[in-house]
Each structure stands twice: as structure tokens, then as C-alpha cells.
Write an enzyme that holds these catalytic residues in place. Structure first.
Site, PDB file in Angstrom:
ATOM      1  N   ASP A   1     -29.238  27.525  10.778  1.00 33.87           N
ATOM      2  CA  ASP A   1     -28.036  27.241  11.570  1.00 33.87           C
ATOM      3  C   ASP A   1     -28.362  26.142  12.583  1.00 33.87           C
ATOM      4  O   ASP A   1     -29.260  26.303  13.403  1.00 33.87           O
ATOM      5  CB  ASP A   1     -27.609  28.536  12.295  1.00 33.87           C
ATOM      6  CG  ASP A   1     -26.289  28.371  13.034  1.00 33.87           C
ATOM      7  OD1 ASP A   1     -25.810  27.234  13.141  1.00 33.87           O
ATOM      8  OD2 ASP A   1     -25.754  29.398  13.490  1.00 33.87           O
TER       9      ASP A   1
ATOM     10  N   SER B   1     -19.436  32.596  14.389  1.00 29.82           N
ATOM     11  CA  SER B   1     -19.521  31.537  15.388  1.00 29.82           C
ATOM     12  C   SER B   1     -19.001  32.050  16.735  1.00 29.82           C
ATOM     13  O   SER B   1     -19.413  33.116  17.177  1.00 29.82           O
ATOM     14  CB  SER B   1     -18.725  30.338  14.856  1.00 29.82           C
ATOM     15  OG  SER B   1     -18.967  29.203  15.594  1.00 29.82           O
TER      16      SER B   1
ATOM     17  N   HIS C   1     -24.556  27.379   9.352  1.00 30.73           N
ATOM     18  CA  HIS C   1     -23.715  28.088  10.323  1.00 30.73           C
ATOM     19  C   HIS C   1     -22.507  28.766   9.676  1.00 30.73           C
ATOM     20  O   HIS C   1     -22.220  29.921   9.952  1.00 30.73           O
ATOM     21  CB  HIS C   1     -23.243  27.075  11.379  1.00 30.73           C
ATOM     22  CG  HIS C   1     -22.510  27.707  12.515  1.00 30.73           C
ATOM     23  ND1 HIS C   1     -23.106  28.606  13.377  1.00 30.73           N
ATOM     24  CD2 HIS C   1     -21.218  27.590  12.934  1.00 30.73           C
ATOM     25  CE1 HIS C   1     -22.223  28.995  14.294  1.00 30.73           C
ATOM     26  NE2 HIS C   1     -21.071  28.404  14.040  1.00 30.73           N
TER      27      HIS C   1
END
Ligand SMILES: CCCCCCCCCC(=O)SCCNC(=O)CCNC(=O)[C@H](O)C(C)(C)COP(=O)(O)OP(=O)(O)OC[C@H]1O[C@@H](n2cnc3c(N)ncnc32)[C@H](O)[C@@H]1OP(=O)(O)O
Length: 432
Positions: A337, A243, A371
Site C-alpha cells: 500500500d 481507506s 491500497h
């Protein structure tokens, strides 16, 4: 059926057999079997764990014992429940929290998660009589791994050292915005022969709460600390980031020296949130348009289109100059994602590196994967707080595919770091 089960004097009481017995590392599978059932007996298996904030994560699945009254989750498909089919680890990866928008994270890696497994008679939704129970511990530190808190200069981190005297290849491990200091991935990875430093950069002790400016000198200080550690070998370190931590991995590899290898899990090639600063260079953040935030049918925010395209107009200034980097890259991408467009970022980074004569990065794309690609067997978190947005967002991913991706990604990143950090790296032929 269950009067027969409990009253048959010739049959031993049903027992859950776990292998390894008692517990194992959190990234390892556990073999679950039940013995002493009646032939073809229908049963429901249930798992539950309580996290450190008191949230309960649960899964269940319906099974039928074989003709010998045995049930082996490695051989017997589940007939329904939280998952179906042959899923030996489904009782872990299919767990769901009893709190909305809750994510399974481990705060104290010195204690295990404790999973209670129960065998219930029959297939009733509310559960039949409990026939057997077992407790399984999932640990985060392999025997001999040492945990060393680091408060050195500005650096706020925890270093995990493998057993033995080393020296070991060093890795810096970064999570997303607002994560504070999460240690569970670093502690597990240290069990594979790396000196892994979980590095906080925000929302921790005296580190900034906001993201207005990120100074890369902070990360440079962390690299210097790690490389000068007597138990860390080599002239460079690895970076593992997810991330915003993946985006910072790109930034470190682009601006700093001595980043030999980087594994970027769902990272972005444009700077997001606040300014990125290194010496006299500033990378501004990419623009956003809140009108592009969508709502799912459950009313949850889907921010996948929130960010502007960093290849267009003034937003190009937000691009991290990845083409400057000589780091070896592995991009791990969840194709579902919903935080941001990770596949697009990985492919664009690859194009830019190759256009500048750099080594082609390895890209691994996982379908139906969201994600938060965590270590193996962590359940999928469908939606939770995104600190930058200030409310829950959906992360994407389908539980089973996401779980499979996590198992593969964990193996791939270890192989990649071993290839690039262990000093066995293939030599690149000189360009004559
Ligand atoms: C300008 C906008 C641009 C937006 C673009 C998006 C780009 C974002 C790029 C990214 O990095 S995405 C990843 C974002 N980061 C995360 O997903 C981690 C967010 N943080 C958290 O989920 C929690 O803070 C964390 C679980 C890591 C625990 O942090 P703390 O140890 O500080 O928890 P604390 O107990 O103090 O609780 C802080 C908040 O986290 C919540 N929390 C704690 N544990 C949690 C848990 N296990 N699951 C879900 N939420 C949790 C907790 O309820 C509370 O919510 P509220 O502030 O609303 O009250």
C-alpha cells in the site's frame, strides 16, 4: 494458416464458449474456452469493456490451441501479452484503462459491465483476422437482491437487501474520501445474505464536500437506522471500510455502540484529513510533511511517507482510541500500500487491543498488494486521483498478486461476517 482455418469445410467456425453463458455476478469467475480452431493454432484473445464514463479497459493474451483445435483458459497457459501463465481470469483482472489515472468503478449497479471477448488469428501485436467474438455480462445484483435508496434524517445511503424476507445481519459499507456513494461492493455483498448499506459521508448530495470535521453522530444515525430496519436482525451491525472508510470503521468501533464486527481494508488508526468529533471529544488529524512526498520515475506522487508517525509527540492525539472497542476485527492489509502504512496501523491496533485485554484481531497481509483491494477481478488501479491530495497518487500493488489478494480478501470478509453476525458467534468464556 488462416486460409486453412476459414476454408476447411469439415471444421465448424471457431466459437467462444462461456460458462456460465451470457453472464454472471462480478465476483464470480467465468470459464472461457474456444472450440473449432485448427490444431495448435496460434491465437490472441482480447477483452474490452467500456465504463460508464466512456473509458475503455482492455487486456490481451497470446495462446496456442491444443491438438484438437480447442483452447481452455483453465488448462492452457497464456504465452504472453497483458499476462502470462495459467490465468483463467487474466482477461479481466489484467485490463488496463485507455485513460491515464483511471480506475474501474461501477456507478449504476442495476446494469452490468459488458465485456467483449474476441479471438484473433495469430500472435501479431496489432491483431490478425477476427475468428470469433462473445459478449459476457458482469452483474452487481444477484437475482432477488433489492436496492433501496435511503434518505432518512441526515443519512444518505443505499440499502441492499438479499432475496427473501429475512431478517438479515446488517453491514455498513464505507469507501474512501471523495468517493460519494459507491454501491458496487454493497450490492455484491447483499447477494451473500447480508443487508448491506452503502453509506455516503462526503462529496454526495447535501453532505459536506470538505473533510474539515467528521461528526460521528452521522454514522451513529446510520447504525440506528439499520438496526431498526424490520429486515435487519441482531443487536449490532458489521462495518466494512476501505481507506478513509476503514479509518472511520475504527472510529465507529471505538466510539459507537452496537458495532459487532468490523472489516478494515487498509485503514488507518490515526485520524487523517480533518477533525473527528463525537459528542464532546475531538480527535485532531495527524500532521503531514509535504517534503516527504516522493516522485516515481514516471513523475507520479508517492505519498506513503507523507503522514507523521502517530505514535510520536503531539501526533499521538490523532490516534483513534481503538482500545476502547469491543468489536471483533479483521484487518485486510496490502503490504505494498503506497497510500499509507496499512500494515503498521493494523499491527499497532492489534497491540493496543490486546494490551487492553480485548480479543486479538485477525490480520491478513497480502504481499505485492496495493491500497484499493476491491471485489474479485477488478483490475489494479496503479494511480488515480486522491481527493485529499488533489492530484493522482500511486496506490501500489502488482497486478497478479493484487488480483489474487482480492479473491481471497472477498472470501475472508464474508466468512468473518458470517461468523460474527449470523448469531452463531462462539461464546467467549466468562472470566472467573
Ligand atoms: C492532507 C492530505 C492527507 C492525504 C492523506 C491521504 C489519505 C487519504 C485517505 C483516503 O481515503 S485514500 C482514498 C481517497 N479516495 C479515493 O481514492 C476516491 C477519490 N475519488 C475518485 O476517485 C472519484 O471522485 C470517483 C472515481 C470516486 C468518482 O467520483 P464522482 O462521482 O464525484 O466523479 P465525477 O465524475 O464528479 O469526477 C470527479 C473527479 O473524479 C475523476 N474521476 C471520475 N471517475 C473516475 C474514475 N473512474 N477513475 C479516476 N478518476 C475518476 C474525474 O475525472 C474528476 O476529476 P477532476 O476533479 O480532476 O476533474
Amino acid at each position: 494458416m488462416h486460409a486453412f482455418t476459414t476454408q476447411n469445410p469439415n471444421r465448424m467456425a471457431p466459437t467462444v464458449i462461456l460458462e456460465p453463458a451470457g453472464g454472471c455476478l462480478c465476483d464470480q469467475p467465468v470459464h472461457i474456452a474456444v472450440r473449432g480452431l485448427a490444431p495448435e493454432q496460434p491465437v490472441t484473445l482480447r477483452s474490452v469493456l467500456r465504463d460508464e464514463k466512456g473509458a475503455l479497459f482492455r487486456a490481451h493474451a497470446r495462446y496456442r490451441a491444443d491438438s484438437h483445435g480447442e483452447l481452455d483458459l483453465a488448462r492452457t497457459p497464456a504465452l504472453g501479452g497483458s499476462f502470462s501463465g495459467l490465468e483463467p481470469m487474466g482477461l479481466l483482472w489484467a485490463m488496463e484503462p485507455d485513460r491515464p489515472f483511471w480506475r474501474l468503478i461501477k456507478r449504476d449497479v442495476q446494469t452490468p459491465f459488458v465485456v467483449e471477448l474476441e479471438v484473433l488469428d495469430g500472435h501479431e501485436p496489432d491483431g490478425g483476422q477476427r475468428l470469433a467474438r462473445a459478449v459476457h455480462e458482469r452483474h452487481f445484483m444477484a437475482p432477488g437482491v433489492r436496492r433501496v435508496p435511503v434518505r432518512e434524517g441526515r443519512v444518505r445511503a443505499t440499502l441492499f437487501l438479499p432475496p427473501g424476507t429475512g431478517p438479515f445481519p446488517g453491514i455498513i459499507d464505507l469507501f474512501g474520501i471523495g468517493s460519494g456513494l459507491l454501491e458496487y461492493r454493497a450490492s455484491l455483498l447483499a447477494g451473500k445474505g447480508f443487508a448491506v448499506m452503502a453509506l455516503a459521508y462526503n462529496n454526495y448530495e447535501d453532505l459536506p464536500k470538505d473533510m474539515d470535521i467528521i461528526h460521528l453522530e452521522y454514522f451513529e444515525e446510520a447504525v440506528t437506522y439499520l438496526l431498526s430496519h424490520p429486515q435487519v436482525t441482531g443487536s449490532g451491525v458489521g462495518v466494512l471500510g476501505i481507506s478513509k472508510g476503514g479509518e472511520l470503521g475504527f472510529a465507529m468501533a471505538s466510539f459507537l455502540k452496537n458495532i459487532t464486527a468490523a472489516v478494515i481494508i487498509n485503514g488507518s488508526i490515526s485520524n487523517i484529513g480533518g477533525n473527528l468529533q463525537y459528542k464532546d471529544e475531538t480527535v485532531p488529524s495527524v500532521g503531514i510533511n509535504t517534503k516527504r512526498v516522493k516522485r516515481t520515475k514516471d513523475g507520479l506522487k508517492d505519498i506513503v511517507d507523507l503522514l507523521n508517525n502517530p505514535l510520536e509527540g503531539p501526533d499521538q492525539k490523532s490516534l483513534i482510541p481503538v482500545e476502547r472497542s469491543d468489536t471483533a476485527f479483521l484487518f485486510l492489509v496490502g503490504q505494498d500500500d503506497h497510500n499509507w502504512k496499512s500494515e503498521f496501523y493494523a499491527r499497532e491496533a492489534s497491540k493496543r487491543l490486546q494490551a487492553h485485554g480485548k480479543e486479538k484481531p485477525q490480520i491478513i497481509c497480502y504481499p505485492e498488494t496495493g491500497h484499493h483491494i476491491e471485489p474479485p477481478y477488478f483490475p489494479l488501479c496503479k494511480a488515480s486521483l486522491n481527493s485529499l491530495v488533489g492530484s493522482p497518487v500511486i496506490w501500489g500493488g502488482e497486478p497478479r498478486a493484487h488480483a489474487m489478494a482480492q479473491v481471497d480478501a472477498w472470501q475472508q470478509l464474508q466468512t468473518f461476517f458470517h461468523n460474527h453476525l449470523d448469531g452463531k458467534k462462539k461464546t467467549i468464556p466468562a472470566k472467573l
